[in-house]
Scaffold this active site. Structure first.
Site, short mmCIF file in Angstrom:
data_model
loop_
_atom_site.label_atom_id
_atom_site.label_comp_id
_atom_site.label_asym_id
_atom_site.label_seq_id
_atom_site.Cartn_x
_atom_site.Cartn_y
_atom_site.Cartn_z
N ASP A 105 -2.34 18.00 26.50
CA ASP A 105 -1.26 17.65 27.43
C ASP A 105 -0.14 18.69 27.31
OD1 ASP A 105 -0.06 15.99 29.30
OD2 ASP A 105 0.92 14.72 27.81
N GLY A 156 8.89 8.59 30.73
CA GLY A 156 9.51 7.50 29.99
C GLY A 156 9.99 6.39 30.91
N SER A 204 4.67 5.38 33.11
CA SER A 204 5.09 4.18 32.36
C SER A 204 6.18 3.45 33.14
CB SER A 204 5.66 4.57 30.99
OG SER A 204 4.63 4.94 30.13
N VAL A 244 0.09 8.01 31.03
CA VAL A 244 0.93 6.95 30.49
C VAL A 244 1.06 7.16 28.99
CG1 VAL A 244 1.08 4.47 30.05
CG2 VAL A 244 0.30 5.28 32.28
N HIS A 274 2.28 12.30 36.37
CA HIS A 274 2.84 12.08 35.03
C HIS A 274 3.94 11.03 35.14
CE1 HIS A 274 1.36 15.75 32.69
NE2 HIS A 274 0.71 15.75 33.83
N GLY A 275 4.32 10.51 33.96
CA GLY A 275 5.49 9.63 33.95
C GLY A 275 5.24 8.28 34.61
P1 13P Z 1 5.40 8.40 30.46
O1 13P Z 1 6.43 9.20 29.71
O2 13P Z 1 5.99 7.74 31.68
O3 13P Z 1 4.71 7.43 29.59
O4 13P Z 1 4.32 9.43 31.00
C1 13P Z 1 3.50 10.13 30.09
C2 13P Z 1 3.15 11.48 30.54
O5 13P Z 1 3.34 11.84 31.68
C3 13P Z 1 2.53 12.38 29.55
O6 13P Z 1 2.30 13.65 30.02
#
Ligand code: 13P
Length: 283
Positions: free
Chosen positions: A81, A181, A211, A231, A208-209
């Site tokens: 990642d 996050g 969550s 996530v 991404h992102g």
């Molecule tokens: P979150 O920070 O929303 O959990 O997303 C994770 C992410 O995009 C990792 O690359």
């Protein structure tokens, strides 16, 4: 078993579904994610990047994730990642990673293209596929900051088309209002922008992102070409809450195994729940 190639990604895209990319930091998160893939029968990507490597040691965590994926009955990709570092990318490719994300989103457009092209070249030698990023996301990848969505660095559809053609990348992470996050206020994605990107970019898109992203927003993204969803914060929170709740029972006997197991099982439950969101019911 190791999930090689982009077939699962493409199948998810054509079914309006997405593969989950979950970030692992240690043995228990690797085990928790693996158990979720086994329980659901869905292909999943175990991901780690620079900061999980800093915590666990790159070599140790690479081997841990690869070994878990190789031994499991589930289809598991092992994915790097967010990497800006060609040496790190090469080390993961040599260790048998099935895919890597090169993150040149901080670079000028031409430099992002150059870094991504070189990553694609190296990945092809190892039979791995490549995700790249165009546009930048607010927020922190490892610590939830209640970030506010900004619009400045959103992905431009015309640039995205040029980028995909110039790099030969297999999947493209986009910035369409998504935030790393948890956020104070619910995120609203720019779904029109996402649709415009999807129309001109021939490869699956990555969100991404995710969550805390409202489910309707998530499903809107799946309907517009997103076939991989990352996530992390949701799993971190599940792990920490389970450890907090279990600690009073573990402390009297200094029972670290039961504490770590509680964290691992919470990661599994959270990951299973996320995976269920990534196959929306057929309308
Ligand atoms: P979150 O920070 O929303 O959990 O997303 C994770 C992410 O995009 C990792 O690359």
């Amino acid at each position: 078993m190791l999930l090689h190639g982009t077939d699962a990604l493409k199948q998810a895209a054509s079914a309006g579904q997405a593969l989950a990319g979950f970030v692992a930091y240690n043995l228990e998160t690797v085990q928790g994610i693996t158990a979720a893939a086994e329980a659901t029968g869905r292909p999943v990507l175990i991901q780690a990047g620079a900061s999980p490597f800093k915590h666990a040691g790159r070599h140790a965590l690479m081997r841990l994730a690869w070994d878990a994926a190789d031994r499991s009955t589930a289809r598991l990709g092992v994915h790097l990642d967010h990497s800006r570092d060609l040496d790190e990318i090469t080390a993961c490719l040599e260790a048998g990673y099935t895919s890597v994300m090169v993150d040149g989103s901080h670079l000028p457009f031409a430099a992002n293209i150059a870094l991504t092209r070189e990553t694609v070249r190296r990945a092809r030698d190892h039979g791995a596929w490549v995700e790249a990023e165009l546009g930048a996301l607010p927020g922190d990848e490892d610590v939830s900051t209640d970030a506010i969505a900004q619009s400045a660095a959103m992905t431009d559809p015309a640039q995205a088309a040029e980028f995909a053609a110039a790099t030969g990348v297999d999947a493209l992470a986009v910035s369409v209002g998504n935030v790393h996050g948890f956020t104070k206020d619910p995120v609203r994605l720019d779904l029109d922008r996402l649709a415009a990107i999807h129309q001109v970019v021939p490869v699956p898109l990555v969100l991404h992102g995710a969550s805390g992203l409202p489910v309707a927003q998530l499903h809107g993204a799946l309907a517009r070409g997103v076939a991989k969803v990352n996530v992390n914060a949701e799993l971190r929170r599940a792990y920490l809450e389970a450890v907090r709740d279990h600690l009073p029972r573990a402390l009297p006997g200094s029972d670290v195994v039961s504490l770590w197991s509680a964290g691992r099982d919470a990661v599994t439950a959270a990951a299973v729940e996320v995976i269920s969101r990534l196959s929306p019911p057929v309308q």
